[in-house]
Design a protein around this motif. Structure first.
Motif, mmCIF file in Angstrom:
data_model
loop_
_atom_site.group_PDB
_atom_site.id
_atom_site.type_symbol
_atom_site.label_atom_id
_atom_site.label_comp_id
_atom_site.label_asym_id
_atom_site.label_seq_id
_atom_site.Cartn_x
_atom_site.Cartn_y
_atom_site.Cartn_z
ATOM 1 N N ILE A 100 -19.218 -44.045 -26.725
ATOM 2 C CA ILE A 100 -19.053 -42.852 -25.887
ATOM 3 C C ILE A 100 -17.561 -42.574 -25.678
ATOM 4 C CG2 ILE A 100 -19.351 -41.991 -23.531
ATOM 5 C CD1 ILE A 100 -22.152 -43.337 -23.582
ATOM 6 N N ASN A 101 -16.779 -43.629 -25.445
ATOM 7 C CA ASN A 101 -15.331 -43.446 -25.281
ATOM 8 C C ASN A 101 -14.683 -42.910 -26.552
ATOM 9 O OD1 ASN A 101 -15.213 -44.218 -22.600
ATOM 10 N ND2 ASN A 101 -14.899 -46.378 -23.074
ATOM 11 N N ARG A 102 -15.126 -43.392 -27.720
ATOM 12 C CA ARG A 102 -14.593 -42.875 -28.999
ATOM 13 C C ARG A 102 -14.945 -41.402 -29.156
ATOM 14 N NH1 ARG A 102 -15.897 -48.068 -30.826
ATOM 15 N NH2 ARG A 102 -17.942 -47.455 -31.544
ATOM 16 N N ILE A 103 -16.182 -41.042 -28.807
ATOM 17 C CA ILE A 103 -16.599 -39.639 -28.896
ATOM 18 C C ILE A 103 -15.778 -38.796 -27.922
ATOM 19 C CG2 ILE A 103 -18.502 -38.047 -28.413
ATOM 20 C CD1 ILE A 103 -20.391 -40.259 -29.485
ATOM 21 N N TYR A 104 -15.571 -39.309 -26.716
ATOM 22 C CA TYR A 104 -14.773 -38.599 -25.717
ATOM 23 C C TYR A 104 -13.351 -38.362 -26.229
ATOM 24 C CZ TYR A 104 -12.368 -37.614 -21.333
ATOM 25 O OH TYR A 104 -11.597 -37.047 -20.356
ATOM 26 N N LYS A 105 -12.749 -39.400 -26.808
ATOM 27 C CA LYS A 105 -11.392 -39.249 -27.350
ATOM 28 C C LYS A 105 -11.378 -38.241 -28.495
ATOM 29 C CE LYS A 105 -9.725 -43.776 -25.955
ATOM 30 N NZ LYS A 105 -9.367 -45.126 -26.378
ATOM 31 N N LEU A 108 -11.473 -34.886 -26.977
ATOM 32 C CA LEU A 108 -10.155 -34.532 -26.437
ATOM 33 C C LEU A 108 -9.210 -34.086 -27.561
ATOM 34 C CD1 LEU A 108 -9.468 -37.261 -23.702
ATOM 35 C CD2 LEU A 108 -9.996 -34.846 -23.373
ATOM 36 N N ASP A 109 -9.248 -34.807 -28.681
ATOM 37 C CA ASP A 109 -8.419 -34.420 -29.831
ATOM 38 C C ASP A 109 -8.829 -33.041 -30.346
ATOM 39 O OD1 ASP A 109 -7.051 -36.793 -29.667
ATOM 40 O OD2 ASP A 109 -8.167 -37.776 -31.298
ATOM 41 N N LEU A 110 -10.130 -32.810 -30.418
ATOM 42 C CA LEU A 110 -10.624 -31.511 -30.868
ATOM 43 C C LEU A 110 -10.198 -30.415 -29.900
ATOM 44 C CD1 LEU A 110 -12.356 -29.998 -32.948
ATOM 45 C CD2 LEU A 110 -14.341 -30.452 -31.505
ATOM 46 N N HIS A 111 -10.269 -30.701 -28.595
ATOM 47 C CA HIS A 111 -9.836 -29.739 -27.584
ATOM 48 C C HIS A 111 -8.357 -29.405 -27.773
ATOM 49 C CE1 HIS A 111 -9.543 -27.698 -23.744
ATOM 50 N NE2 HIS A 111 -8.556 -28.501 -23.396
ATOM 51 N N GLN A 112 -7.546 -30.433 -28.020
ATOM 52 C CA GLN A 112 -6.109 -30.204 -28.228
ATOM 53 C C GLN A 112 -5.879 -29.367 -29.485
ATOM 54 O OE1 GLN A 112 -3.673 -30.989 -26.064
ATOM 55 N NE2 GLN A 112 -2.343 -29.827 -27.392
ATOM 56 N N CYS A 113 -6.656 -29.622 -30.529
ATOM 57 C CA CYS A 113 -6.537 -28.814 -31.758
ATOM 58 C C CYS A 113 -6.847 -27.346 -31.469
ATOM 59 C CB CYS A 113 -7.471 -29.349 -32.843
ATOM 60 S SG CYS A 113 -6.921 -30.897 -33.571
ATOM 61 N N PHE A 114 -7.893 -27.108 -30.685
ATOM 62 C CA PHE A 114 -8.238 -25.728 -30.349
ATOM 63 C C PHE A 114 -7.150 -25.077 -29.503
ATOM 64 C CE2 PHE A 114 -12.667 -26.581 -31.642
ATOM 65 C CZ PHE A 114 -12.893 -25.428 -32.353
ATOM 66 N N LYS A 115 -6.552 -25.847 -28.583
ATOM 67 C CA LYS A 115 -5.460 -25.294 -27.780
ATOM 68 C C LYS A 115 -4.273 -24.936 -28.684
ATOM 69 C CE LYS A 115 -4.442 -27.313 -23.826
ATOM 70 N NZ LYS A 115 -4.224 -28.394 -22.830
ATOM 71 N N ASP A 116 -3.947 -25.827 -29.636
ATOM 72 C CA ASP A 116 -2.849 -25.547 -30.570
ATOM 73 C C ASP A 116 -3.171 -24.330 -31.431
ATOM 74 O OD1 ASP A 116 -1.588 -27.752 -29.536
ATOM 75 O OD2 ASP A 116 -2.095 -29.081 -31.222
ATOM 76 N N LEU A 117 -4.415 -24.248 -31.868
ATOM 77 C CA LEU A 117 -4.838 -23.102 -32.671
ATOM 78 C C LEU A 117 -4.730 -21.815 -31.858
ATOM 79 C CD1 LEU A 117 -6.016 -22.151 -35.368
ATOM 80 C CD2 LEU A 117 -8.283 -22.555 -34.430
ATOM 81 N N ASN A 118 -5.094 -21.877 -30.584
ATOM 82 C CA ASN A 118 -4.990 -20.718 -29.702
ATOM 83 C C ASN A 118 -3.537 -20.264 -29.600
ATOM 84 O OD1 ASN A 118 -5.845 -18.744 -27.809
ATOM 85 N ND2 ASN A 118 -5.247 -20.089 -26.139
ATOM 86 N N VAL A 119 -2.617 -21.209 -29.438
ATOM 87 C CA VAL A 119 -1.194 -20.869 -29.363
ATOM 88 C C VAL A 119 -0.746 -20.205 -30.658
ATOM 89 C CG1 VAL A 119 1.124 -21.871 -29.243
ATOM 90 C CG2 VAL A 119 -0.629 -22.626 -27.645
ATOM 91 N N LEU A 120 -1.184 -20.760 -31.784
ATOM 92 C CA LEU A 120 -0.810 -20.170 -33.079
ATOM 93 C C LEU A 120 -1.354 -18.753 -33.222
ATOM 94 C CD1 LEU A 120 -1.305 -23.190 -35.499
ATOM 95 C CD2 LEU A 120 0.844 -22.156 -34.791
ATOM 96 N N VAL A 121 -2.596 -18.547 -32.791
ATOM 97 C CA VAL A 121 -3.193 -17.209 -32.884
ATOM 98 C C VAL A 121 -2.412 -16.230 -32.013
ATOM 99 C CG1 VAL A 121 -5.248 -15.860 -32.251
ATOM 100 C CG2 VAL A 121 -5.497 -17.971 -33.551
ATOM 101 N N ILE A 122 -2.043 -16.678 -30.807
ATOM 102 C CA ILE A 122 -1.268 -15.801 -29.920
ATOM 103 C C ILE A 122 0.088 -15.478 -30.549
ATOM 104 C CG2 ILE A 122 -0.051 -15.724 -27.698
ATOM 105 C CD1 ILE A 122 -2.473 -17.259 -26.526
ATOM 106 N N GLU A 123 0.749 -16.506 -31.100
ATOM 107 C CA GLU A 123 2.050 -16.277 -31.744
ATOM 108 C C GLU A 123 1.901 -15.325 -32.924
ATOM 109 O OE1 GLU A 123 3.549 -20.124 -32.736
ATOM 110 O OE2 GLU A 123 4.149 -20.572 -30.674
#
Length: 186
Positions: A100-105, A108-123
């Motif tokens: 469960i902790n591995r899935i959670y991590k 979290l990594d996937l969430h960070q990727c989406f946040k980075d992708l969002n920034v790129l889309v905005i830029e």
């Protein structure tokens, strides 16, 4: 078991067989318990040696805590089978928790990727907006430049006409003066 044995002999043989099976089972259980104790003692000795040497690992701490829990369970009257079952259940629960902790991590990594992708889309959107604005501005400026070129061309044409008219007038004046000078000279 042979069919020749009848009645009492058969019962006696069955009882002996049950007794031997029971004794064997008890001996195997005792053997497993002694083997576990021996292994635990060896692990404890290895831990003590590492502790004396000033080297302790997380595995040592976990193993020591596990041994203490098993010892407490044994002191509380749990059988070796019950203790083994508890240890297995705990190991399964820990494995599930680790997964469960591995899935959670990973989430979290996937969430960070989406946040980075969002920034790129905005830029990229901002960049596209700037490009669109620059194209519109360039179009307006080109239209103005075309008008100015047309105006300059018209002025140039007028200037040419004016220049030609002036040259013709100057030539006419020079011819008239030459004719006048020629007439005066004659």
């Amino acid at each position: 078991i042979n069919a020749e044995y009848m009645g009492d002999e058969r019962k006696l043989l069955d009882n002996m067989l049950l007794s031997v099976v029971g004794e064997t089972t008890k001996l195997m259980g005792d053997f497993r318990e002694e083997q576990r104790r021996f292994t635990s003692a060896q692990e404890a000795q290895a831990r003590r040696t590492r502790q004396l040497a000033g080297v302790t690992t997380k595995e040592d701490t976990v193993a020591q805590e596990r041994e203490e829990r098993i010892q407490k369970l044994a002191e509380q009257g749990f059988t070796q089978e019950q203790i083994d079952q508890l240890v297995i259940t705990k190991a399964i629960a820990e494995e599930r928790e680790a997964e469960i902790n591995r899935i959670y991590k990973a989430l979290l990594d996937l969430h960070q990727c989406f946040k980075d992708l969002n920034v790129l889309v905005i830029e990229q959107g901002t960049l596209v907006d700037r490009i669109d604005y620059n194209i519109e501005t360039t179009k307006t400026e080109v239209v103005k430049a075309v008008k100015e070129l047309d105006s300059a061309l018209a002025i140039t044409k007028k200037s040419r006409k004016f220049l030609i008219i002036m040259i013709v007038l100057i030539v006419l004046i020079v011819l008239m003066l030459a004719a006048l000078v020629a007439k005066i000279m004659w």
